[in-house]
Design a protein around this motif. Structure first.
Motif, PDB file in Angstrom:
ATOM      1  N   ILE A  93       0.862  -1.191   0.000  1.00 47.58           N
ATOM      2  CA  ILE A  93       0.000   0.000   0.000  1.00 47.58           C
ATOM      3  C   ILE A  93       0.891   1.230   0.000  1.00 47.58           C
ATOM      4  O   ILE A  93       1.802   1.350   0.831  1.00 47.58           O
ATOM      5  CB  ILE A  93      -0.934   0.013   1.222  1.00 47.58           C
ATOM      6  CG1 ILE A  93      -1.988  -1.085   1.091  1.00 47.58           C
ATOM      7  CG2 ILE A  93      -1.599   1.377   1.391  1.00 47.58           C
ATOM      8  CD1 ILE A  93      -2.929  -1.179   2.273  1.00 47.58           C
ATOM      9  N   LEU A  94       0.649   2.137  -0.940  1.00 49.67           N
ATOM     10  CA  LEU A  94       1.359   3.410  -1.022  1.00 49.67           C
ATOM     11  C   LEU A  94       0.351   4.552  -1.010  1.00 49.67           C
ATOM     12  O   LEU A  94      -0.757   4.411  -1.528  1.00 49.67           O
ATOM     13  CB  LEU A  94       2.206   3.489  -2.295  1.00 49.67           C
ATOM     14  CG  LEU A  94       3.301   2.436  -2.489  1.00 49.67           C
ATOM     15  CD1 LEU A  94       4.007   2.658  -3.828  1.00 49.67           C
ATOM     16  CD2 LEU A  94       4.308   2.470  -1.342  1.00 49.67           C
ATOM     17  N   TRP A  95       0.765   5.699  -0.434  1.00 49.13           N
ATOM     18  CA  TRP A  95      -0.073   6.900  -0.435  1.00 49.13           C
ATOM     19  C   TRP A  95       0.681   8.036  -1.131  1.00 49.13           C
ATOM     20  O   TRP A  95       1.303   8.861  -0.474  1.00 49.13           O
ATOM     21  CB  TRP A  95      -0.412   7.308   0.998  1.00 49.13           C
ATOM     22  CG  TRP A  95      -1.417   6.435   1.694  1.00 49.13           C
ATOM     23  CD1 TRP A  95      -1.949   5.264   1.247  1.00 49.13           C
ATOM     24  CD2 TRP A  95      -2.008   6.677   2.980  1.00 49.13           C
ATOM     25  NE1 TRP A  95      -2.839   4.770   2.156  1.00 49.13           N
ATOM     26  CE2 TRP A  95      -2.903   5.610   3.225  1.00 49.13           C
ATOM     27  CE3 TRP A  95      -1.885   7.688   3.925  1.00 49.13           C
ATOM     28  CZ2 TRP A  95      -3.653   5.525   4.398  1.00 49.13           C
ATOM     29  CZ3 TRP A  95      -2.626   7.606   5.089  1.00 49.13           C
ATOM     30  CH2 TRP A  95      -3.511   6.534   5.324  1.00 49.13           C
ATOM     31  N   PRO A  96       0.651   8.123  -2.452  1.00 44.82           N
ATOM     32  CA  PRO A  96       1.322   9.233  -3.145  1.00 44.82           C
ATOM     33  C   PRO A  96       0.532  10.540  -3.011  1.00 44.82           C
ATOM     34  O   PRO A  96      -0.699  10.537  -3.053  1.00 44.82           O
ATOM     35  CB  PRO A  96       1.359   8.774  -4.604  1.00 44.82           C
ATOM     36  CG  PRO A  96       1.011   7.308  -4.577  1.00 44.82           C
ATOM     37  CD  PRO A  96       0.136   7.125  -3.384  1.00 44.82           C
ATOM     38  N   GLY A 315      10.507   8.206  10.213  1.00 39.64           N
ATOM     39  CA  GLY A 315      10.253   6.986  10.953  1.00 39.64           C
ATOM     40  C   GLY A 315       9.561   5.928  10.125  1.00 39.64           C
ATOM     41  O   GLY A 315       9.667   4.718  10.424  1.00 39.64           O
ATOM     42  N   LYS A 316       8.832   6.341   9.087  1.00 44.60           N
ATOM     43  CA  LYS A 316       8.179   5.389   8.180  1.00 44.60           C
ATOM     44  C   LYS A 316       9.108   4.949   7.051  1.00 44.60           C
ATOM     45  O   LYS A 316       8.704   4.172   6.179  1.00 44.60           O
ATOM     46  CB  LYS A 316       6.924   6.021   7.574  1.00 44.60           C
ATOM     47  CG  LYS A 316       5.903   6.497   8.599  1.00 44.60           C
ATOM     48  CD  LYS A 316       5.424   5.360   9.469  1.00 44.60           C
ATOM     49  CE  LYS A 316       4.464   5.845  10.531  1.00 44.60           C
ATOM     50  NZ  LYS A 316       4.103   4.781  11.486  1.00 44.60           N
ATOM     51  N   GLY A 317      10.341   5.433   7.062  1.00 44.27           N
ATOM     52  CA  GLY A 317      11.279   5.122   5.990  1.00 44.27           C
ATOM     53  C   GLY A 317      11.496   3.638   5.746  1.00 44.27           C
ATOM     54  O   GLY A 317      11.417   3.173   4.598  1.00 44.27           O
ATOM     55  N   PRO A 318      11.797   2.839   6.782  1.00 42.59           N
ATOM     56  CA  PRO A 318      12.002   1.407   6.530  1.00 42.59           C
ATOM     57  C   PRO A 318      10.807   0.736   5.864  1.00 42.59           C
ATOM     58  O   PRO A 318      10.974  -0.049   4.914  1.00 42.59           O
ATOM     59  CB  PRO A 318      12.261   0.849   7.935  1.00 42.59           C
ATOM     60  CG  PRO A 318      12.853   2.003   8.698  1.00 42.59           C
ATOM     61  CD  PRO A 318      12.131   3.201   8.172  1.00 42.59           C
ATOM     62  N   SER A 319       9.596   1.040   6.342  1.00 41.23           N
ATOM     63  CA  SER A 319       8.402   0.448   5.727  1.00 41.23           C
ATOM     64  C   SER A 319       8.223   0.926   4.295  1.00 41.23           C
ATOM     65  O   SER A 319       7.880   0.142   3.407  1.00 41.23           O
ATOM     66  CB  SER A 319       7.155   0.792   6.549  1.00 41.23           C
ATOM     67  OG  SER A 319       7.170   0.137   7.799  1.00 41.23           O
ATOM     68  N   SER A 320       8.455   2.224   4.065  1.00 42.78           N
ATOM     69  CA  SER A 320       8.278   2.762   2.715  1.00 42.78           C
ATOM     70  C   SER A 320       9.260   2.135   1.740  1.00 42.78           C
ATOM     71  O   SER A 320       8.902   1.802   0.601  1.00 42.78           O
ATOM     72  CB  SER A 320       8.443   4.292   2.731  1.00 42.78           C
ATOM     73  OG  SER A 320       7.426   4.910   3.491  1.00 42.78           O
ATOM     74  N   ARG A 323       8.159  -1.398   0.947  1.00 43.22           N
ATOM     75  CA  ARG A 323       6.987  -1.425   0.070  1.00 43.22           C
ATOM     76  C   ARG A 323       7.357  -1.051  -1.358  1.00 43.22           C
ATOM     77  O   ARG A 323       6.873  -1.650  -2.320  1.00 43.22           O
ATOM     78  CB  ARG A 323       5.919  -0.473   0.609  1.00 43.22           C
ATOM     79  CG  ARG A 323       5.362  -0.900   1.947  1.00 43.22           C
ATOM     80  CD  ARG A 323       4.306   0.063   2.438  1.00 43.22           C
ATOM     81  NE  ARG A 323       3.900  -0.262   3.804  1.00 43.22           N
ATOM     82  CZ  ARG A 323       2.746   0.076   4.345  1.00 43.22           C
ATOM     83  NH1 ARG A 323       1.868   0.769   3.624  1.00 43.22           N
ATOM     84  NH2 ARG A 323       2.454  -0.254   5.581  1.00 43.22           N
ATOM     85  N   LEU A 324       8.204  -0.030  -1.493  1.00 42.31           N
ATOM     86  CA  LEU A 324       8.635   0.363  -2.833  1.00 42.31           C
ATOM     87  C   LEU A 324       9.391  -0.779  -3.515  1.00 42.31           C
ATOM     88  O   LEU A 324       9.225  -1.014  -4.715  1.00 42.31           O
ATOM     89  CB  LEU A 324       9.516   1.613  -2.754  1.00 42.31           C
ATOM     90  CG  LEU A 324       8.798   2.919  -2.416  1.00 42.31           C
ATOM     91  CD1 LEU A 324       9.802   4.001  -2.050  1.00 42.31           C
ATOM     92  CD2 LEU A 324       7.926   3.373  -3.587  1.00 42.31           C
ATOM     93  N   ALA A 325      10.219  -1.485  -2.748  1.00 41.45           N
ATOM     94  CA  ALA A 325      10.939  -2.626  -3.320  1.00 41.45           C
ATOM     95  C   ALA A 325       9.963  -3.691  -3.808  1.00 41.45           C
ATOM     96  O   ALA A 325      10.137  -4.274  -4.882  1.00 41.45           O
ATOM     97  CB  ALA A 325      11.897  -3.217  -2.279  1.00 41.45           C
ATOM     98  N   TRP A 357      13.768   6.402  -2.583  1.00 41.82           N
ATOM     99  CA  TRP A 357      13.346   7.024  -1.320  1.00 41.82           C
ATOM    100  C   TRP A 357      14.326   8.101  -0.868  1.00 41.82           C
ATOM    101  O   TRP A 357      13.919   9.215  -0.525  1.00 41.82           O
ATOM    102  CB  TRP A 357      13.220   5.950  -0.239  1.00 41.82           C
ATOM    103  CG  TRP A 357      12.702   6.466   1.077  1.00 41.82           C
ATOM    104  CD1 TRP A 357      11.401   6.611   1.466  1.00 41.82           C
ATOM    105  CD2 TRP A 357      13.490   6.917   2.188  1.00 41.82           C
ATOM    106  NE1 TRP A 357      11.324   7.118   2.740  1.00 41.82           N
ATOM    107  CE2 TRP A 357      12.590   7.313   3.211  1.00 41.82           C
ATOM    108  CE3 TRP A 357      14.865   7.023   2.425  1.00 41.82           C
ATOM    109  CZ2 TRP A 357      13.027   7.808   4.443  1.00 41.82           C
ATOM    110  CZ3 TRP A 357      15.298   7.522   3.650  1.00 41.82           C
ATOM    111  CH2 TRP A 357      14.385   7.896   4.645  1.00 41.82           C
ATOM    112  N   SER A 358      15.627   7.786  -0.853  1.00 37.96           N
ATOM    113  CA  SER A 358      16.622   8.709  -0.288  1.00 37.96           C
ATOM    114  C   SER A 358      17.002   9.835  -1.229  1.00 37.96           C
ATOM    115  O   SER A 358      17.232  10.969  -0.792  1.00 37.96           O
ATOM    116  CB  SER A 358      17.871   7.929   0.125  1.00 37.96           C
ATOM    117  OG  SER A 358      18.466   7.295  -1.000  1.00 37.96           O
TER     118      SER A 358
END
Length: 453
Positions: A93-96, A315-320, A323-325, A357-358
């Motif tokens: 799930i992504l929220w763009p 803080g949501k970076g690891p999950s994001s 998910r992107l991967a 992401w980065s």
């Protein structure tokens, strides 16, 4: 005469324009740091061709690329769970959130992404067998979409709900104050949620409350939505705030884009999981786990120098990244008809997701949070500055700023803090009253920097 009526500045108080300090352009959302373009090379070639086909040369391709990622993720929705490592599971799930001003291309990109999802959903839905009922994706653009509506949709669709919003700011403000706020926060994680609606004796429990959201954000509304009450929601969005493109040719060259092949890829994503009510697992191979494990310490360290909404977003970076991967791996899988039947996330997918992401999403998120302000006084000062610019007055009173610019959201001490911030930014200058020296009272009126008018 009431204090907020007169607008003319006494002649002796009018300062020549040259004597005003330089106006802090950050008050008006200007002067934001340069942001990088979307790295289209990270998208699988057939998907990148869709962005190049649908994005006119006069509009930023970033909007279309992020809308495409949201569309691809929504096709998988609640039907896939990634097994990252140990007990770590993530939904796809992504929220763009597409940030910009009027006529920037956000609405067109949203429409293109939503139509691609609707077409694939309709075609696949028509092919469902009787035992696959309830696996259709619900696509909604309702302006008054509520969590109750989404709950009803999830009762008949185990795949999830995809919301497409042309005005995301209003939705965020409503969701943050709604009694269903915990459900919206949980929707990003597709978890089981329990809420206690008012005027209802028994709580409402929803299993796997999965909602994908893709929407547009007006850059003028950033200070309105980035606040303490909305922080858990804004921290879950992935932002794109591109620079307007330069000159573009009026006539595009010939296109070789294959719409049929693209629709087939979208439908392949949707049919990845069609069996029963249990989500299908998308695992990480050992090399991918090792690569992610090596990258995460640096990702988590970024929070040390951040606060507020930016810290929550980091803080949501690891999950994001995970998910992107997963989304990128599934896009690769869908682009090859003869690919493996059981795909898995690879190390190269993790590298691509981390780079996206980065190197792209993080600078854009920082631009969004920087434009919104880091403190509540910052945000209120920027809100007041936009109001002052619209009024085009010569001077303003404390009462006007508190009542009209800030909607009486602060007390007298709070409005004085905002006025002090505006003075330090070069937007206002106090006009001494005739009895200020005798009574020691603060100024009641301020001259407005002509550059703001």
């Amino acid at each position: 005469m009431p204090l907020d009526e007169p607008t003319a500045v006494p002649a002796a108080a009018e300062a020549p324009a040259a004597e005003w300090p330089e106006l802090d352009q950050g008050l008006l959302g200007r002067g934001r740091p340069a942001v990088p373009p979307f790295p289209l090379s990270l998208l699988p070639t057939p998907w990148r061709a869709w962005v190049e086909e649908e994005a006119p040369s006069s509009l930023p391709p970033e909007y279309f690329a992020l809308a495409l990622l949201g569309a691809a993720a929504s096709m998988l929705g609640n039907s896939v769970r990634m097994h990252v490592a140990g007990t770590w599971r993530e939904p796809l799930i992504l929220w763009p959130a597409l940030v910009g001003g009027p006529s920037s291309g956000r609405t067109r990109a949203l429409a293109k992404g939503r139509l691609a999802v609707e077409l694939a959903s309709t075609v696949v839905g028509a092919r469902r067998t009787e035992d696959q009922a309830g696996l259709d994706l619900r696509v909604s653009t309702l302006g008054d979409t509520t969590a109750k509506y989404v709950t009803r949709e999830l009762e008949t669709s185990r795949r999830g709900v995809s919301l497409w919003r042309e005005e995301l700011a209003n939705w965020i403000l409503a969701a943050a104050s709604d009694e269903w706020r915990p459900a919206w926060i949980g929707a990003w994680g597709a978890g089981d949620v329990t809420v206690h609606p008012a005027r209802q004796i028994w709580p409402t429990r929803v299993e796997r409350f999965a909602v994908g959201i893709c929407g547009a954000l007006d850059q003028e509304r950033l200070t309105d939505i980035v606040r303490e009450s909305t922080e858990p929601l804004v921290a879950r969005f992935l932002y794109a705030w591109p620079e307007p493109p330069g000159h573009a040719p009026l006539v595009a060259g010939p296109s070789s884009f294959d719409h049929v092949a693209f629709n087939a890829m979208m439908m392949r994503l949707m049919t990845f999981s069609v069996h029963g009510s249990t989500p299908r697992t998308l695992p990480f191979v050992p090399d991918a786990v090792a690569r992610l494990d090596a990258l995460l310490p640096a990702v988590r360290a970024l929070r040390h120098d951040a606060d507020g909404a930016e810290a929550a977003w980091l803080g949501k970076g690891p999950s994001s990244i995970a998910r992107l991967a997963g989304v990128l791996r599934m896009m690769h899988w869908a682009s090859r008809a003869g690919a493996e039947s059981d795909p898995a996330v690879r190390a190269e997918d993790v590298d691509a997701a981390h780079s996206l992401w980065s190197d792209y999403l993080l600078p854009h998120a920082r631009a969004v949070f920087g434009a919104a302000g880091t403190t509540e006084t910052d945000r209120l000062a920027r809100r007041a500055a936009r109001w002052l610019r619209r009024q085009r007055k010569d001077c303003v009173s404390r009462r006007e700023v508190r009542r009209h610019a800030l909607g009486q959201a602060v007390d007298l001490e709070g409005v004085d803090d905002v006025l002090a911030q505006l003075e330090s930014a070069g937007a206002l200058r106090a006009i001494p009253g005739p009895d200020k020296a005798r009574r020691g009272r603060p100024s009641e009126r301020w001259a407005i920097n002509p550059a703001l008018r």
